[in-house]
Scaffold this motif. Structure first.
Motif, PDB file in Angstrom:
ATOM      1  N   GLN A 743     -10.795   1.229  23.688  1.00  0.00           N
ATOM      2  CA  GLN A 743     -12.249   1.080  23.743  1.00  0.00           C
ATOM      3  C   GLN A 743     -12.841   0.567  22.438  1.00  0.00           C
ATOM      4  OE1 GLN A 743     -14.401   4.136  26.265  1.00  0.00           O
ATOM      5  NE2 GLN A 743     -12.586   5.320  25.703  1.00  0.00           N
ATOM      6  N   CYS A 744     -12.130   0.759  21.314  1.00  0.00           N
ATOM      7  CA  CYS A 744     -12.584   0.213  20.037  1.00  0.00           C
ATOM      8  C   CYS A 744     -12.001  -1.164  19.759  1.00  0.00           C
ATOM      9  CB  CYS A 744     -12.218   1.158  18.902  1.00  0.00           C
ATOM     10  SG  CYS A 744     -13.123   2.712  18.937  1.00  0.00           S
ATOM     11  N   LEU A 745     -11.315  -1.746  20.730  1.00  0.00           N
ATOM     12  CA  LEU A 745     -10.851  -3.142  20.687  1.00  0.00           C
ATOM     13  C   LEU A 745      -9.806  -3.381  19.597  1.00  0.00           C
ATOM     14  CD1 LEU A 745     -14.346  -4.873  21.008  1.00  0.00           C
ATOM     15  CD2 LEU A 745     -12.829  -4.139  22.843  1.00  0.00           C
ATOM     16  N   VAL A 746      -8.990  -2.375  19.259  1.00  0.00           N
ATOM     17  CA  VAL A 746      -7.963  -2.565  18.235  1.00  0.00           C
ATOM     18  C   VAL A 746      -6.552  -2.482  18.820  1.00  0.00           C
ATOM     19  CG1 VAL A 746      -9.407  -1.711  16.367  1.00  0.00           C
ATOM     20  CG2 VAL A 746      -8.010  -0.097  17.653  1.00  0.00           C
ATOM     21  N   SER A 747      -6.406  -2.351  20.125  1.00  0.00           N
ATOM     22  CA  SER A 747      -5.082  -2.335  20.740  1.00  0.00           C
ATOM     23  C   SER A 747      -4.537  -3.760  20.819  1.00  0.00           C
ATOM     24  CB  SER A 747      -5.138  -1.701  22.128  1.00  0.00           C
ATOM     25  OG  SER A 747      -6.038  -2.397  22.954  1.00  0.00           O
ATOM     26  N   GLU A 748      -3.211  -3.833  20.998  1.00  0.00           N
ATOM     27  CA  GLU A 748      -2.566  -5.148  20.973  1.00  0.00           C
ATOM     28  C   GLU A 748      -3.013  -6.049  22.120  1.00  0.00           C
ATOM     29  OE1 GLU A 748       1.603  -4.762  20.816  1.00  0.00           O
ATOM     30  OE2 GLU A 748       1.640  -3.725  18.870  1.00  0.00           O
ATOM     31  N   ASN A 749      -3.219  -5.501  23.304  1.00  0.00           N
ATOM     32  CA  ASN A 749      -3.594  -6.342  24.439  1.00  0.00           C
ATOM     33  C   ASN A 749      -5.022  -6.859  24.337  1.00  0.00           C
ATOM     34  OD1 ASN A 749      -4.591  -3.770  24.725  1.00  0.00           O
ATOM     35  ND2 ASN A 749      -4.574  -3.813  26.952  1.00  0.00           N
ATOM     36  N   LEU A 750      -5.791  -6.329  23.393  1.00  0.00           N
ATOM     37  CA  LEU A 750      -7.168  -6.803  23.189  1.00  0.00           C
ATOM     38  C   LEU A 750      -7.306  -7.573  21.886  1.00  0.00           C
ATOM     39  CD1 LEU A 750      -9.141  -3.613  24.298  1.00  0.00           C
ATOM     40  CD2 LEU A 750      -8.652  -5.645  25.654  1.00  0.00           C
ATOM     41  N   SER A 751      -6.197  -8.037  21.348  1.00  0.00           N
ATOM     42  CA  SER A 751      -6.249  -8.747  20.063  1.00  0.00           C
ATOM     43  C   SER A 751      -7.110 -10.008  20.101  1.00  0.00           C
ATOM     44  CB  SER A 751      -4.827  -9.084  19.597  1.00  0.00           C
ATOM     45  OG  SER A 751      -4.157  -9.871  20.562  1.00  0.00           O
ATOM     46  N   PRO A 752      -7.158 -10.819  21.191  1.00  0.00           N
ATOM     47  CA  PRO A 752      -8.065 -11.979  21.179  1.00  0.00           C
ATOM     48  C   PRO A 752      -9.537 -11.583  21.022  1.00  0.00           C
ATOM     49  CG  PRO A 752      -6.433 -12.214  22.916  1.00  0.00           C
ATOM     50  CD  PRO A 752      -6.308 -10.821  22.397  1.00  0.00           C
ATOM     51  N   ILE A 753      -9.944 -10.550  21.717  1.00  0.00           N
ATOM     52  CA  ILE A 753     -11.341 -10.106  21.599  1.00  0.00           C
ATOM     53  C   ILE A 753     -11.583  -9.531  20.217  1.00  0.00           C
ATOM     54  CG2 ILE A 753     -13.065  -8.535  22.543  1.00  0.00           C
ATOM     55  CD1 ILE A 753     -11.709  -8.746  25.223  1.00  0.00           C
ATOM     56  N   HIS A 754     -10.617  -8.780  19.690  1.00  0.00           N
ATOM     57  CA  HIS A 754     -10.769  -8.212  18.355  1.00  0.00           C
ATOM     58  C   HIS A 754     -10.900  -9.318  17.307  1.00  0.00           C
ATOM     59  CE1 HIS A 754     -10.256  -5.397  15.039  1.00  0.00           C
ATOM     60  NE2 HIS A 754      -9.303  -6.191  14.552  1.00  0.00           N
ATOM     61  N   LYS A 755     -10.079 -10.348  17.423  1.00  0.00           N
ATOM     62  CA  LYS A 755     -10.168 -11.460  16.473  1.00  0.00           C
ATOM     63  C   LYS A 755     -11.517 -12.178  16.599  1.00  0.00           C
ATOM     64  CE  LYS A 755      -5.190 -12.313  16.303  1.00  0.00           C
ATOM     65  NZ  LYS A 755      -4.101 -13.277  16.611  1.00  0.00           N
TER      66      LYS A 755
END
Length: 881
Positions: A743-755
């Motif tokens: 939910q904080c967007l720091v997991s590996e599968n959410l790396s594009p959104i985090h970047k």
């Protein structure tokens, strides 16, 4: 002096007489050495007196020995004489008694009261014996042989001598030679032989041995065939012998089968019927022989030894039944029938036949697959119960529970004490090398299931994890000095009650096993888990540690974090040594010192290596990934909140700090802009971008802290209150951290959104830098020509300051100090062009983030992503074009 001189003279004479040395060598070194040694041996007091207390103790021990050996008369005689000696003591009495004890020869065996009593009587004159008193005829003393030498060793042995001493201790030591007669060779009495009139009995016995060829000459029954007719009693006894594992003439053992000698027939039966009947006996005998061979195989596994003992008892019962049948054949008027014998054998060998089939399936895999025998026995009982064979299933169930109880000893030892039996190769818990207490729960022990889970019985797979947890809880409690009281008796009673016959009648076998094992596990697991949970809650500081992590990593108190952020961000903007670990640690400890839940001595801030920091842009928020905040936990809590969880905390903390960094830059720039620059009419785009960027940052941060982190933390507390053991607590916290990472967007599968979010944050910092550079460029361009005004390249260099400026700065330094790290140029494009480019990038990144969140929300369905995506989507349509 006279005594010394006499002693010296006598010593010289003694040496001269013994060594045969000439008196002329009296002064030699050898003679003087001998003289000193002799004088030392003759010196007064070199030999001590006998210990009277040791002698008294030996005499008391001798009395006790007499009483133990039922020689009370000897004990009483010795006691009375010792009492008598007490009345007439003298100084040498201990030496005398010690000498008598040393001269004694097996007094408990060779002494008698009669011998002792004779010493008390006055000696009587021996009667004289004359030759005339002896009868010379037929007496032992007749003849001239009395003067010959007698060889006592020829017809006697040590045992004979010993028995003669014991039987008559009062006899004189030297007897007349004629008193010992030479015994003649033993002649067997005739009465023990069968009299000649019983020759018929001998012939009958010989004829009963039907395997002799002379008793049954072959009778031709066709081409190349011969047969011998025997009685049904003989064949029945041969069959019984074969079933008992004895060699017979009718049945031959070939490998694992029992072959039949078809040369024997019955007068009243056809060969085909007899062969079929004997074949049935042979099949049963082959199975029973396989069982007999199995129990002879040495077993190293404890429960397999119990299994072999149970099978051996059943074989003994079967052999006893066969013996009773054979005994019945000897009764008068008994009926011998092979068909009846087959029915009886099938009835009593049914259980052994089932075990033989199971043993055949087991093969030689008991070592490679240690649990296979227990699994096969369990499956066999379940099958018999399903078929309705209650008698066999009930008896085999008793055997199973005996094996199962032996098998569970290692499990009980593990659950009750936390110890692993190294001698039990079938136990599925393996002890690793002990190390750091912070990894006790995770690394000290492991489940050794073996290939294809061969060390775990199939019917216990669901309880293995609970067993593993209960044992580790005991190890945990032992290191906390909070051990539980013993519960072994309760566990043993549970198995005994469930394995009783009454219990087996109430429930199916599988349910009985499950119930027994669940009770065995639950008793220890629940007690150890509850006690450990209490220790973690009350004495180990679990809840205070969770509260401390909330403050340090998840921004629970913004008033504390704002002090740390202000100092760190200010140092970064000024280009000073912001990455000093001592400075960062001191700043953090000072800020968090006001929070009671935090032990500041456990707080440590470590920046990354110099090489990785130099390769990054100092104006990018990515540089904050160099800061690593560590909070040391007590070892009991560290077993629940693992190092992987701390890494997740650090990633979330860094992401939150990056958001605060972008907001800090924009707010500081707006404050400077409001102080130094008048409002311009054509700055609508700049104000709109500033407003929307600041709204984006605030909404992202508020969403993560007030919605995601707060809601997840409340769920964690509820889950921890409901947990029953440490494994459940670890699982609850791991689920909490996985949810936070996603939910904080720091997991590996959410790396594009985090970047994309990081790029947005960098864009916000760049937007603030453009405004700062524009402000500096405008003030400088008033002194330049109009042609160079729009293409001015602004690149502010740091100025030298004194040491006092590193701590205290005036307002002007606060406003413009961050410009020391700016590298913004308007040479290639103007300020307005770059602002429009910033707007396009912001629109693109905000759209990408919103669309990405909507996509993963549809896939995984987390409500927080939907909420964030909808708000970002709504705000995007309100951005000024």
């Amino acid at each position: 002096m006279a005594f010394a001189a006499d002693l010296s003279t006598l010593t010289d004479a003694l040496i001269t007489s013994v060594t045969k040395i000439s008196p002329s060598q009296k002064g030699s070194a050898h003679i003087q050495s001998l003289k000193r040694r002799v004088q030392g041996g003759l010196r007064t007091g070199s030999h001590t007196r006998t210990d009277q207390f040791a002698v008294a103790k030996q005499l008391e021990g001798l009395q006790e020995k007499f009483q133990v050996l039922n020689r009370d008369e000897l004990a009483e005689a010795l006691r009375s004489r010792l009492v008598e000696l007490e009345g007439s003591r003298n100084s040498w009495l201990p030496e005398i008694l010690s000498l008598l004890l040393q001269l004694s020869d097996r007094p408990a065996l060779l002494s008698t009261v009669d011998r002792i009593g004779k010493k008390d009587k006055p000696s009587e004159a021996p009667e004289s014996l004359s030759w005339s008193d002896l009868n010379p005829e037929g007496a032992a003393y007749s003849g001239e042989g009395i003067w010959e030498q007698v060889d006592f060793t020829a017809d006697s042995s040590d045992d004979d001598d010993f028995s003669s001493v014991v039987s008559d201790v009062s006899a004189p030591r030297h007897r007349p030679p004629s008193s010992t007669s030479i015994e003649e060779d033993y002649i067997v009495p005739d009465e023990i032989f069968t009299p000649a009139e019983d020759d018929d009995l001998i012939v009958c016995i010989e004829k009963a041995q039907f395997w002799r060829i002379e008793n049954h000459p072959p009778v031709s029954q066709g081409k190349d065939k011969a047969s011998q007719t025997i009685t049904e009693l003989q064949l029945a006894r041969e069959t019984i012998f074969m079933l008992q594992g004895l060699p017979t003439s009718v049945f031959w053992r070939l490998d694992d089968d029992a072959e039949i000698d078809r040369s024997y027939t019955l007068a009243h039966s056809s060969n085909e019927s007899l062969a079929s009947l004997l074949q049935c006996f042979g099949e049963i005998g082959a199975k029973i022989n396989a069982v007999r061979d199995f129990i002879k195989t040495p077993q190293t596994i404890p429960y397999m030894q119990t299994f072999c003992r149970g099978v051996e008892e059943r074989l003994h019962e079967f052999d006893g039944t066969l013996s009773q049948v054979q005994y019945g054949y000897l009764s008068a008027g008994s009926t011998i029938s092979l068909l009846q014998l087959l029915a009886d054998v099938r009835q009593h060998s049914h259980e052994l036949a089932l075990l033989a089939e199971m043993i055949a399936r087991l093969g030689k895999s008991s070592t490679d697959q240690p649990m296979r025998c227990l699994d096969l026995l369990y499956d066999l009982i379940c099958m018999l119960e399903a078929l309705g064979d209650e008698s066999a299933s009930r008896r085999l169930a008793k055997l199973f529970f005996l094996c199962f109880k032996t098998y569970t000893r290692s499990i009980q030892l593990w659950m009750e004490t936390g110890q692993v039996d190294p001698s039990d190769i079938t136990f599925f818990v393996r002890a690793n090398r002990e190390g750091d207490l912070r990894t006790l729960w995770h690394d000290w022990f492991a489940l050794d299931e073996g290939p294809r889970r061969q060390k775990i019985p199939q019917f216990l797979e669901t309880s293995v994890q609970k067993i593993f947890t209960a044992g580790k809880s005991m190890v945990f409690l032992r290191h906390l000095n909070a051990l539980l009281p013993e519960t072994c008796e309760k566990s043993d009673m549970t198995l005994d009650e469930i394995s009783s016959s009454d219990s087996l009648l109430l429930l199916p076998f599988s349910a009985s096993v499950e119930s027994a094992f669940e009770k065995l596990v639950d008793i220890d697991h629940s007690l150890s888990a509850i006690r450990l949970r209490e220790e973690l809650d009350e004495k180990c500081g679990l809840w205070s540690a969770l509260d401390a992590l909330q403050h340090v990593y998840l921004g629970k108190d913004m008033s504390v974090l704002s002090m740390i952020d202000a100092k760190v961000f200010e140092l970064i903007d000024r280009g000073r040594s912001w990455d000093d670990r001592f400075l960062l640690t001191e700043i953090s400890r000072t800020a968090f010192s006001s929070i009671p839940a935090i032990d500041t001595s456990r707080l440590l801030v470590r920046p990354a290596s110099t090489t990785s920091r130099e390769s990054r842009n100092h104006r990018s928020v990515v540089i904050l990934e160099s800061i690593s905040i560590d909070y040391g936990l007590p070892w009991p809590v560290a077993n629940i909140i693992t190092e992987e969880a701390i890494c997740s905390y650090q990633r979330i903390s860094t992401f939150l700090m990056q958001i605060r960094r972008a907001r800090y830059t924009m707010v500081k720039q707006r404050i400077r802009d409001a102080r130094n620059t008048p409002v311009e009419k054509d700055d609508t785009l700049v104000y709109a971008l500033h407003h929307n960027m600041l709204w984006f940052i605030d909404f992202i941060y508020g969403h993560l802290t007030y919605l995601v982190i707060s809601t997840a933390t409340q769920s964690l507390h509820s889950a921890l209150f409901e947990t029953k053991d440490v494994d459940s607590m670890i699982a609850a916290h791991q689920s909490y951290m996985s949810s936070l990472e996603a939910q904080c967007l720091v997991s590996e599968n959410l790396s594009p959104i985090h970047k994309a979010v990081i790029s947005l944050l960098d864009l916000c910092v760049h937007f603030a830098d453009l405004q700062t550079a524009h402000l500096s460029g405008t003030s400088n361009s008033k002194e330049e020509d109009d042609e160079e005004d729009s293409m001015e390249a602004v690149k502010i260099r740091p100025t030298k300051k004194g040491p006092e400026d590193e701590i205290d700065s005036d307002d002007e330094d606060d406003d413009m100090g961050h410009e020391h790290t700016l590298t913004v140029s308007f040479h290639d494009s103007t300020y307005d062009q770059q602002m429009r480019k910033v707007k396009l990038q912001f629109d693109h990144l905000a759209t990408f983030v919103a669309d990405g969140l909507k996509g993963i929300a549809r896939a995984d369905g987390l409500p927080s992503w939907d909420i964030l995506a909808e708000r970002l989507e709504w705000r995007r349509h309100n951005i000024l074009r």
